[in-house]
Design a protein around this motif. Structure first.
Motif, PDB file in Angstrom:
ATOM      1  N   ARG A 521      14.199 -40.400   5.237  1.00 13.61           N
ATOM      2  CA  ARG A 521      14.569 -39.671   4.026  1.00 13.61           C
ATOM      3  C   ARG A 521      13.556 -38.585   3.694  1.00 13.61           C
ATOM      4  O   ARG A 521      13.922 -37.496   3.242  1.00 13.61           O
ATOM      5  N   ASP A 522      12.278 -38.858   3.940  1.00 13.21           N
ATOM      6  CA  ASP A 522      11.259 -37.852   3.658  1.00 13.21           C
ATOM      7  C   ASP A 522      11.351 -36.678   4.624  1.00 13.21           C
ATOM      8  O   ASP A 522      11.179 -35.516   4.230  1.00 13.21           O
ATOM      9  N   LEU A 523      11.616 -36.961   5.896  1.00 15.07           N
ATOM     10  CA  LEU A 523      11.762 -35.881   6.874  1.00 15.07           C
ATOM     11  C   LEU A 523      13.013 -35.052   6.610  1.00 15.07           C
ATOM     12  O   LEU A 523      12.993 -33.818   6.751  1.00 15.07           O
ATOM     13  N   LEU A 524      14.116 -35.701   6.233  1.00 15.89           N
ATOM     14  CA  LEU A 524      15.336 -34.959   5.911  1.00 15.89           C
ATOM     15  C   LEU A 524      15.113 -34.070   4.696  1.00 15.89           C
ATOM     16  O   LEU A 524      15.551 -32.906   4.666  1.00 15.89           O
ATOM     17  N   PHE A 525      14.438 -34.593   3.704  1.00 12.32           N
ATOM     18  CA  PHE A 525      14.115 -33.804   2.514  1.00 12.32           C
ATOM     19  C   PHE A 525      13.234 -32.616   2.891  1.00 12.32           C
ATOM     20  O   PHE A 525      13.427 -31.496   2.394  1.00 12.32           O
ATOM     21  N   GLU A 526      12.278 -32.838   3.768  1.00 15.77           N
ATOM     22  CA  GLU A 526      11.378 -31.763   4.213  1.00 15.77           C
ATOM     23  C   GLU A 526      12.145 -30.688   4.974  1.00 15.77           C
ATOM     24  O   GLU A 526      11.909 -29.484   4.783  1.00 15.77           O
ATOM     25  N   ALA A 527      13.074 -31.100   5.842  1.00 12.74           N
ATOM     26  CA  ALA A 527      13.823 -30.134   6.646  1.00 12.74           C
ATOM     27  C   ALA A 527      14.720 -29.263   5.779  1.00 12.74           C
ATOM     28  O   ALA A 527      14.745 -28.035   5.920  1.00 12.74           O
ATOM     29  N   VAL A 528      15.457 -29.872   4.875  1.00 13.61           N
ATOM     30  CA  VAL A 528      16.346 -29.097   4.002  1.00 13.61           C
ATOM     31  C   VAL A 528      15.536 -28.208   3.069  1.00 13.61           C
ATOM     32  O   VAL A 528      15.921 -27.067   2.776  1.00 13.61           O
ATOM     33  N   SER A 529      14.401 -28.715   2.583  1.00 14.64           N
ATOM     34  CA  SER A 529      13.544 -27.915   1.716  1.00 14.64           C
ATOM     35  C   SER A 529      13.013 -26.685   2.435  1.00 14.64           C
ATOM     36  O   SER A 529      12.979 -25.581   1.864  1.00 14.64           O
ATOM     37  N   ALA A 530      12.596 -26.843   3.684  1.00 14.85           N
ATOM     38  CA  ALA A 530      12.097 -25.694   4.447  1.00 14.85           C
ATOM     39  C   ALA A 530      13.220 -24.714   4.758  1.00 14.85           C
ATOM     40  O   ALA A 530      13.036 -23.494   4.661  1.00 14.85           O
ATOM     41  N   ARG A 549       4.910 -29.252  12.689  1.00 11.79           N
ATOM     42  CA  ARG A 549       4.629 -28.058  11.891  1.00 11.79           C
ATOM     43  C   ARG A 549       5.329 -26.830  12.468  1.00 11.79           C
ATOM     44  O   ARG A 549       5.826 -25.982  11.713  1.00 11.79           O
ATOM     45  N   LEU A 550       5.379 -26.736  13.795  1.00 10.90           N
ATOM     46  CA  LEU A 550       6.088 -25.612  14.409  1.00 10.90           C
ATOM     47  C   LEU A 550       7.581 -25.669  14.107  1.00 10.90           C
ATOM     48  O   LEU A 550       8.214 -24.629  13.860  1.00 10.90           O
ATOM     49  N   VAL A 551       8.159 -26.869  14.113  1.00 11.85           N
ATOM     50  CA  VAL A 551       9.583 -27.002  13.789  1.00 11.85           C
ATOM     51  C   VAL A 551       9.840 -26.609  12.334  1.00 11.85           C
ATOM     52  O   VAL A 551      10.814 -25.905  12.026  1.00 11.85           O
ATOM     53  N   VAL A 552       8.963 -27.014  11.429  1.00 13.12           N
ATOM     54  CA  VAL A 552       9.125 -26.638  10.025  1.00 13.12           C
ATOM     55  C   VAL A 552       8.957 -25.131   9.853  1.00 13.12           C
ATOM     56  O   VAL A 552       9.659 -24.500   9.047  1.00 13.12           O
ATOM     57  N   CYS A 553       8.040 -24.518  10.610  1.00  9.01           N
ATOM     58  CA  CYS A 553       7.912 -23.060  10.572  1.00  9.01           C
ATOM     59  C   CYS A 553       9.209 -22.381  11.009  1.00  9.01           C
ATOM     60  O   CYS A 553       9.631 -21.379  10.411  1.00  9.01           O
ATOM     61  N   ALA A 554       9.834 -22.914  12.060  1.00 10.57           N
ATOM     62  CA  ALA A 554      11.114 -22.355  12.501  1.00 10.57           C
ATOM     63  C   ALA A 554      12.185 -22.521  11.431  1.00 10.57           C
ATOM     64  O   ALA A 554      13.004 -21.615  11.202  1.00 10.57           O
ATOM     65  N   LEU A 555      12.195 -23.662  10.759  1.00  5.94           N
ATOM     66  CA  LEU A 555      13.152 -23.870   9.674  1.00  5.94           C
ATOM     67  C   LEU A 555      12.939 -22.865   8.550  1.00  5.94           C
ATOM     68  O   LEU A 555      13.909 -22.297   8.015  1.00  5.94           O
ATOM     69  N   MET A 556      11.697 -22.632   8.178  1.00  9.44           N
ATOM     70  CA  MET A 556      11.420 -21.675   7.103  1.00  9.44           C
ATOM     71  C   MET A 556      11.813 -20.260   7.509  1.00  9.44           C
ATOM     72  O   MET A 556      12.379 -19.499   6.707  1.00  9.44           O
ATOM     73  N   PHE A 557      11.540 -19.888   8.754  1.00  8.17           N
ATOM     74  CA  PHE A 557      11.861 -18.540   9.222  1.00  8.17           C
ATOM     75  C   PHE A 557      13.368 -18.313   9.266  1.00  8.17           C
ATOM     76  O   PHE A 557      13.870 -17.283   8.787  1.00  8.17           O
ATOM     77  N   VAL A 558      14.099 -19.271   9.820  1.00  5.28           N
ATOM     78  CA  VAL A 558      15.558 -19.142   9.901  1.00  5.28           C
ATOM     79  C   VAL A 558      16.170 -19.138   8.499  1.00  5.28           C
ATOM     80  O   VAL A 558      17.065 -18.348   8.194  1.00  5.28           O
TER      81      VAL A 558
END
Length: 589
Positions: A521-530, A549-558
């Protein structure tokens, strides 16, 4: 009588000696300004911060040289233009006013920082006009959307390098590459996620870098560069104007230029007013000491820019939890978040004083553009519904232990901030499962187009909702407020939603694979938030591995660029087909 003898041809002219191009003596001060700024930047970046008095003396001397060189330029221009100085050099004077004010608060270092930004703006304009760079720029301008993606990547790269220099952190060692990359990506994509405590980890210079990245990321590097070019009276080529029209989605040249001027004026005005309104509330530092005037002014400006750009960066370790019961801080931040998230076209239409004067306050709603009315109604419904849900569902969770008034303020604040801003006035680690599920929906929706918010946008959800209503009524056209919606708009809303779901699923899958030890649940929340540029976290961001961290950076960029924009940038064609196939029937549902 014999004909007169022909006159002899005139002697050929003597070859002229090549004339030397006279030196431009007026640029000596500008070269001096450039040299002093470069010397100051190199010194601040390369020499680690120590308590030795010689370092502060050298830094103050270089900063004083920057201020003196700029003062010489202003005096030279004042003598040349006299009463026309404001007309020809008003951008320089706008930088000069806060620089002079900062001399009495933070000394020459603060003034030199502002003047260095001014010099950077002028150099960017010269780079665009540089002849060797024209072929590259012309090639990029043929495809504006890839140029937009490259501008964000360039901003992230420059921000990463700046945060890695020794002067950017309090320990004088500079941020590691992963920390610098994550912070620069989060600031440029106005997300607000951070793997370190922004206030205590970075130095004053690092805070200025983050503030600049947030401002550039909120408005866009292309938008800022074009605005500066127009401000400095530079001529834009037809291809540049066409590229900016496509990026800003304006129909005419006058429309995109007017929107640029409106964006600049609205941004500066609201951020300054927000800083003035926040100043009384930011009296204490995170450690409880009373802030000096210079630090207090910067803190107010930092949080004002962060709120208007929907970034969510805060200099306090608990974000805005200490202000949960402060009406002034809550109202100011919520107003900045809302105005930044509505989009500049909507704010511009609301500030059309001619419309208010002609139609009156009671009738102005009917004459607003349909886009503005849809944005306002959808945003209000999401804000009110989110506040009621937070107040009811979180009564015994994140709101536990607060007074009744604090719970009300926290519910409204979180509803406004949740969709895209990233500020939190309560502990999100205590978030209940029902509200977390609803938060995922709100963060996925995000703000409105044409602004600083992320997500799939409120208008996309509104078009899908009205499409569903038309389907229930068995209508072939989708209508909103007495106007029909073109099929291309409906197709785009469906494409944005599907592409967003696909990208979010793929990147979230990679995040789950990279972080198997963290809760689902925390990772899903983090992914949607980014992805939605919301910047909310339950506290797992510092625990992410290098791959996570690289995956979250990609999420934020997209999420910041927009899925549909990214799809067009990587090669999908916008040209319409000149043929059609015979229709057929497919059973669905």
């Amino acid at each position: 009588m014999p004909d007169p003898l022909p006159e002899p041809p005139p002697p050929p002219p003597l070859p002229e000696e090549p004339r030397r191009r006279p030196r431009n003596r007026t640029d000596r001060l500008r070269r001096l300004s450039r040299a002093t700024v470069v010397a100051l930047v190199v010194f601040e970046f390369t020499v680690s911060r120590t308590d030795a008095p010689w370092r502060e003396a050298v830094a103050a001397l270089l900063a004083g040289a920057v201020v003196a060189a700029f003062g010489g330029e202003v005096l030279r221009d004042a003598w040349a233009f006299r009463l026309r100085l404001w007309r020809h050099r008003w951008p320089d004077l706008l930088f000069a006013v806060p620089a002079v004010l900062s001399l009495g608060t933070s000394g020459p270092q603060g003034a030199a920082t502002l003047l260095a930004l001014r010099l950077l703006a002028r150099e960017l304009i010269d780079l665009v006009a540089w002849r060797p760079a024209r072929p590259v720029l012309q090639a990029l301008l043929r495809r504006p959307l890839p140029l937009l993606c490259l501008s964000f990547l360039l901003t992230i790269l420059l921000g990463t390098l700046a945060l890695m220099f020794p002067a950017a952190t309090r320990d004088g060692l500079g941020a590691p590459f992963q920390v610098a990359l994550f912070t620069a990506t989060s600031a440029s994509c106005v997300s607000g996620l951070s793997v370190v405590d922004t206030g205590s980890y970075f130095s004053s210079f690092g805070h200025w870098v983050i503030l600049g990245l947030v401002q550039v990321g909120g408005l866009g590097l292309m938008t800022l560069t074009t605005t500066l070019a127009l401000a400095f009276r530079s001529q834009l080529s037809a291809r540049t104007r066409g590229a900016m029209q496509e990026i800003l989605e304006e129909d005419t040249v006058q429309g995109f230029q007017g929107l640029l001027y409106s964006m600049s004026l609205i941004t500066v005005t609201l951020e300054v007013l927000g800083a003035v309104a926040l100043y009384p509330s930011l009296e204490l530092a995170p450690d409880g000491r009373v802030l000096p005037t210079s630090e207090r002014v910067f803190s107010a400006l930092f949080h004002s820019v962060s709120a208007f750009c929907n970034a969510g960066f805060s200099l306090y370790p608990d974000n805005f939890m200490r202000f949960v019961g402060s009406p002034g801080a809550n109202l100011t931040v919520m107003a900045l978040i809302t105005l930044g998230g509505l989009g500049f076209p909507v704010v511009t239409s609301l500030l059309d004083w001619g419309l208010w004067r002609e139609r009156g306050p009671r009738r102005v709603w009917r004459y607003l553009p349909v886009h503005s009315r849809v944005v306002l109604l959808t945003s209000a419904a999401l804000a009110v519904g989110g506040a009621l849900a937070w107040f009811v569902l979180e009564w015994n969770h994140s709101l536990a232990g607060l007074s009744w008034s604090q719970r009300l303020w926290a519910s409204i604040f979180q509803s406004v901030s949740l969709r895209t801003a990233g500020f939190n006035s309560v502990d999100l680690a205590k978030l209940g499962t029902p509200m977390m599920l609803l938060s995922l929906v709100l963060m996925f929706i995000g703000g409105s187009p044409g602004g600083t918010a992320g997500g799939v946008k409120t208008t996309t959800v509104a078009v899908l909702a009205f499409t569903f209503r038309a389907l229930l009524r068995n209508r072939s056209e989708v209508d909103i407020m007495g106007r029909s919606v073109p099929p291309a708009t409906v197709y785009r809303a469906c494409a944005v939603t599907l592409i967003s779901f696909g990208l979010l699923f793929a990147l979230a899958f990679l995040l789950f694979t990279a972080e198997p030890h963290l809760p689902f649940r925390d990772l899903l929340f983090e992914a949607v938030s980014a992805f939605g540029s919301a910047g909310m976290t339950t506290g797992v961001t510092p625990q992410l591995s290098a791959v996570g961290r690289l995956v979250v950076c990609a999420l934020m960029f997209v999420g910041r660029l927009g899925p549909f924009t990214l799809a067009l940038a990587v090669g999908l064609s916008k040209a319409r087909a000149s043929y059609s196939y015979p229709s057929t029937k497919i059973v669905v549902g």
